[in-house]
Design a protein around this motif. Sequence first.
Motif, PDB file in Angstrom:
ATOM      1  N   ARG A 106      35.885  24.443  52.667  1.00  0.00           N
ATOM      2  CA  ARG A 106      37.318  24.508  52.936  1.00  0.00           C
ATOM      3  C   ARG A 106      37.884  25.812  52.389  1.00  0.00           C
ATOM      4  NH1 ARG A 106      40.485  19.376  51.096  1.00  0.00           N
ATOM      5  NH2 ARG A 106      41.955  20.218  52.611  1.00  0.00           N
ATOM      6  N   SER A 107      38.802  26.402  53.158  1.00  0.00           N
ATOM      7  CA  SER A 107      39.426  27.656  52.725  1.00  0.00           C
ATOM      8  C   SER A 107      40.508  27.375  51.694  1.00  0.00           C
ATOM      9  CB  SER A 107      40.043  28.377  53.923  1.00  0.00           C
ATOM     10  OG  SER A 107      41.165  27.662  54.412  1.00  0.00           O
ATOM     11  N   LEU A 108      40.888  28.421  50.958  1.00  0.00           N
ATOM     12  CA  LEU A 108      41.950  28.294  49.961  1.00  0.00           C
ATOM     13  C   LEU A 108      43.249  27.865  50.627  1.00  0.00           C
ATOM     14  CD1 LEU A 108      42.808  28.615  47.033  1.00  0.00           C
ATOM     15  CD2 LEU A 108      43.235  31.043  47.483  1.00  0.00           C
ATOM     16  N   GLU A 109      43.510  28.390  51.825  1.00  0.00           N
ATOM     17  CA  GLU A 109      44.723  28.019  52.556  1.00  0.00           C
ATOM     18  C   GLU A 109      44.724  26.535  52.908  1.00  0.00           C
ATOM     19  OE1 GLU A 109      42.807  30.599  53.242  1.00  0.00           O
ATOM     20  OE2 GLU A 109      44.136  32.240  52.616  1.00  0.00           O
ATOM     21  N   GLU A 110      43.570  26.014  53.322  1.00  0.00           N
ATOM     22  CA  GLU A 110      43.466  24.595  53.665  1.00  0.00           C
ATOM     23  C   GLU A 110      43.684  23.717  52.434  1.00  0.00           C
ATOM     24  OE1 GLU A 110      40.302  24.525  57.389  1.00  0.00           O
ATOM     25  OE2 GLU A 110      39.541  24.672  55.341  1.00  0.00           O
ATOM     26  N   ILE A 111      43.134  24.145  51.306  1.00  0.00           N
ATOM     27  CA  ILE A 111      43.291  23.367  50.076  1.00  0.00           C
ATOM     28  C   ILE A 111      44.746  23.356  49.631  1.00  0.00           C
ATOM     29  CG2 ILE A 111      42.680  23.288  47.629  1.00  0.00           C
ATOM     30  CD1 ILE A 111      39.949  24.509  48.475  1.00  0.00           C
ATOM     31  N   THR A 112      45.400  24.523  49.688  1.00  0.00           N
ATOM     32  CA  THR A 112      46.809  24.606  49.309  1.00  0.00           C
ATOM     33  C   THR A 112      47.674  23.753  50.224  1.00  0.00           C
ATOM     34  OG1 THR A 112      46.494  26.857  48.463  1.00  0.00           O
ATOM     35  CG2 THR A 112      48.755  26.174  48.960  1.00  0.00           C
ATOM     36  N   GLU A 113      47.390  23.795  51.514  1.00  0.00           N
ATOM     37  CA  GLU A 113      48.147  22.997  52.474  1.00  0.00           C
ATOM     38  C   GLU A 113      47.965  21.508  52.209  1.00  0.00           C
ATOM     39  OE1 GLU A 113      48.459  22.317  57.335  1.00  0.00           O
ATOM     40  OE2 GLU A 113      47.285  23.986  56.516  1.00  0.00           O
ATOM     41  N   SER A 114      46.728  21.123  51.868  1.00  0.00           N
ATOM     42  CA  SER A 114      46.448  19.720  51.564  1.00  0.00           C
ATOM     43  C   SER A 114      47.200  19.266  50.319  1.00  0.00           C
ATOM     44  CB  SER A 114      44.948  19.516  51.375  1.00  0.00           C
ATOM     45  OG  SER A 114      44.660  18.200  50.969  1.00  0.00           O
ATOM     46  N   GLN A 115      47.233  20.118  49.292  1.00  0.00           N
ATOM     47  CA  GLN A 115      47.955  19.793  48.065  1.00  0.00           C
ATOM     48  C   GLN A 115      49.450  19.626  48.331  1.00  0.00           C
ATOM     49  OE1 GLN A 115      46.928  19.692  44.463  1.00  0.00           O
ATOM     50  NE2 GLN A 115      45.066  19.074  45.520  1.00  0.00           N
ATOM     51  N   ASP A 116      50.004  20.514  49.133  1.00  0.00           N
ATOM     52  CA  ASP A 116      51.431  20.429  49.474  1.00  0.00           C
ATOM     53  C   ASP A 116      51.723  19.150  50.263  1.00  0.00           C
ATOM     54  OD1 ASP A 116      51.842  22.840  48.222  1.00  0.00           O
ATOM     55  OD2 ASP A 116      51.867  24.025  50.063  1.00  0.00           O
ATOM     56  N   MET A 117      50.811  18.803  51.187  1.00  0.00           N
ATOM     57  CA  MET A 117      50.999  17.593  51.985  1.00  0.00           C
ATOM     58  C   MET A 117      50.920  16.349  51.104  1.00  0.00           C
ATOM     59  SD  MET A 117      48.912  16.399  55.400  1.00  0.00           S
ATOM     60  CE  MET A 117      49.297  18.002  56.163  1.00  0.00           C
ATOM     61  N   GLN A 118      49.988  16.363  50.154  1.00  0.00           N
ATOM     62  CA  GLN A 118      49.869  15.231  49.242  1.00  0.00           C
ATOM     63  C   GLN A 118      51.133  15.076  48.394  1.00  0.00           C
ATOM     64  OE1 GLN A 118      46.250  16.171  47.117  1.00  0.00           O
ATOM     65  NE2 GLN A 118      45.008  14.906  48.478  1.00  0.00           N
ATOM     66  N   MET A 119      51.714  16.191  47.970  1.00  0.00           N
ATOM     67  CA  MET A 119      52.961  16.132  47.215  1.00  0.00           C
ATOM     68  C   MET A 119      54.079  15.536  48.068  1.00  0.00           C
ATOM     69  SD  MET A 119      55.026  16.525  44.694  1.00  0.00           S
ATOM     70  CE  MET A 119      54.184  17.424  43.394  1.00  0.00           C
ATOM     71  N   ASP A 120      54.204  15.995  49.313  1.00  0.00           N
ATOM     72  CA  ASP A 120      55.230  15.465  50.210  1.00  0.00           C
ATOM     73  C   ASP A 120      55.033  13.967  50.440  1.00  0.00           C
ATOM     74  OD1 ASP A 120      56.338  17.976  50.433  1.00  0.00           O
ATOM     75  OD2 ASP A 120      55.377  18.442  52.341  1.00  0.00           O
ATOM     76  N   ASP A 121      53.776  13.565  50.677  1.00  0.00           N
ATOM     77  CA  ASP A 121      53.483  12.149  50.910  1.00  0.00           C
ATOM     78  C   ASP A 121      53.796  11.311  49.677  1.00  0.00           C
ATOM     79  OD1 ASP A 121      52.654  12.749  53.461  1.00  0.00           O
ATOM     80  OD2 ASP A 121      50.509  12.657  53.014  1.00  0.00           O
ATOM     81  N   SER A 122      53.509  11.864  48.486  1.00  0.00           N
ATOM     82  CA  SER A 122      53.763  11.105  47.261  1.00  0.00           C
ATOM     83  C   SER A 122      55.255  10.898  47.047  1.00  0.00           C
ATOM     84  CB  SER A 122      53.151  11.815  46.047  1.00  0.00           C
ATOM     85  OG  SER A 122      53.899  12.947  45.657  1.00  0.00           O
ATOM     86  N   GLN A 123      56.068  11.878  47.443  1.00  0.00           N
ATOM     87  CA  GLN A 123      57.514  11.733  47.304  1.00  0.00           C
ATOM     88  C   GLN A 123      58.058  10.678  48.255  1.00  0.00           C
ATOM     89  OE1 GLN A 123      59.183  15.682  47.681  1.00  0.00           O
ATOM     90  NE2 GLN A 123      58.174  16.435  45.844  1.00  0.00           N
ATOM     91  N   THR A 124      57.519  10.654  49.478  1.00  0.00           N
ATOM     92  CA  THR A 124      57.931   9.623  50.435  1.00  0.00           C
ATOM     93  C   THR A 124      57.501   8.250  49.955  1.00  0.00           C
ATOM     94  OG1 THR A 124      57.751  11.190  52.279  1.00  0.00           O
ATOM     95  CG2 THR A 124      57.751   8.852  52.834  1.00  0.00           C
ATOM     96  N   ALA A 125      56.255   8.138  49.488  1.00  0.00           N
ATOM     97  CA  ALA A 125      55.749   6.858  48.991  1.00  0.00           C
ATOM     98  C   ALA A 125      56.537   6.407  47.760  1.00  0.00           C
ATOM     99  CB  ALA A 125      54.268   6.971  48.657  1.00  0.00           C
ATOM    100  N   ALA A 126      56.910   7.362  46.906  1.00  0.00           N
ATOM    101  CA  ALA A 126      57.685   7.024  45.708  1.00  0.00           C
ATOM    102  C   ALA A 126      59.054   6.475  46.084  1.00  0.00           C
ATOM    103  CB  ALA A 126      57.835   8.264  44.820  1.00  0.00           C
ATOM    104  N   THR A 127      59.679   7.075  47.082  1.00  0.00           N
ATOM    105  CA  THR A 127      60.980   6.574  47.543  1.00  0.00           C
ATOM    106  C   THR A 127      60.842   5.161  48.079  1.00  0.00           C
ATOM    107  OG1 THR A 127      61.651   8.832  48.116  1.00  0.00           O
ATOM    108  CG2 THR A 127      62.929   7.036  49.073  1.00  0.00           C
TER     109      THR A 127
END
Length: 347
Positions: A106-127
């Motif tokens: 996996r590229s660094l860009e893919e990993i960063t994008e995945s981390q950002d998506m996980q953060m967004d998903d965690s905020q939605t799940a937290a709400t």
Amino acid sequence: MFRRATTLIVAVMLLVGLTVGARFLPVPYLVASPGLALNTIGEVEGDQVIQIEGEESYEHDGELAMVTVQYAGGPGTRMDMLTVLSAWLSPNESVLPEEALFPPDRSLEEITESQDMQMDDSQTAATAAALTELGIDYETRSVVMGVGEDMPASGELAEDDVITEVDGEPVAGKDETVELVADRDPGDPVELTVLRDGATEHVELTTTDDNGTAIIGIMVGNDMEFPFDVEIAVGEVGGPSAGMMFALGIMDRLSEESLTDGHTIAGSGTIEPNGTVGGVSGVEQKVVSAAEEGAEYFFVAEESCGQAQRSPASDEVDVVKIGELGDAVDALESIRNGDAPEDLPSC
């Protein structure tokens, strides 16, 4: 005498050479160290971390702090051997293989994008988890996130399609959709009712076999419609591990009475919309961050208890074991009531 002096000089030169070489020799390891602690019911640069629009919200004293791990090293910025050896000897740091965070495929860009998506998903799940715990209704829709090539759904369904019914039965989320589609033999037909660009469509597909399970070849996600807006701003932090503390922070902002009663609580754990709290990595360093923040308690998922117990700061903070968001709410009530730390569920 001359021979001994020569041997000593050569030995010293070799030692110096090895030390210098170790100082500049890059190695494929990462160093994990305690990161920042961010109060989810506080402010960052004058703005509330959690902002709520469309519903009355409250501000309270105390802290519900998410804590992080800081990683050094990785592709392009590899650590040198001397730094890694020093981290191995440090009680507050950990050394792990580079592949743990940066898989070679996996590229660094893919990993960063995945981390950002996980953060967004965690905020939605937290709400979702916070509103569920507070008894506030919200709507969950089943949305097509992707369609596999050469699969039954290819050319029939598209990203952002909202699946409202399976075989005429209403569905309110991805779990119901997956369960109803799989409730047949592979090769049997399935009819989906889909909302696409505001119009209702009926799609009939023939399922295919996936290790004995009927599938149509789509990736489904949950799209949640909340009765008001919840925005969370934490800067460049990524990943899902702040979910539990986000959920507690949202509950505190929506509650007239403070959850902490002025106490400082830190914690780390993922969150599911139903309130399930999951384990995370880097807990040893996160407990150190909590202690440095002055936290009295550290909330952690049950499966991460082993990491918390190994932390060099585990005797400075009372570690509380959490399985569900409701457990955290109960623990906070006990803390507000002045119960002794040993009365709380500990690791």
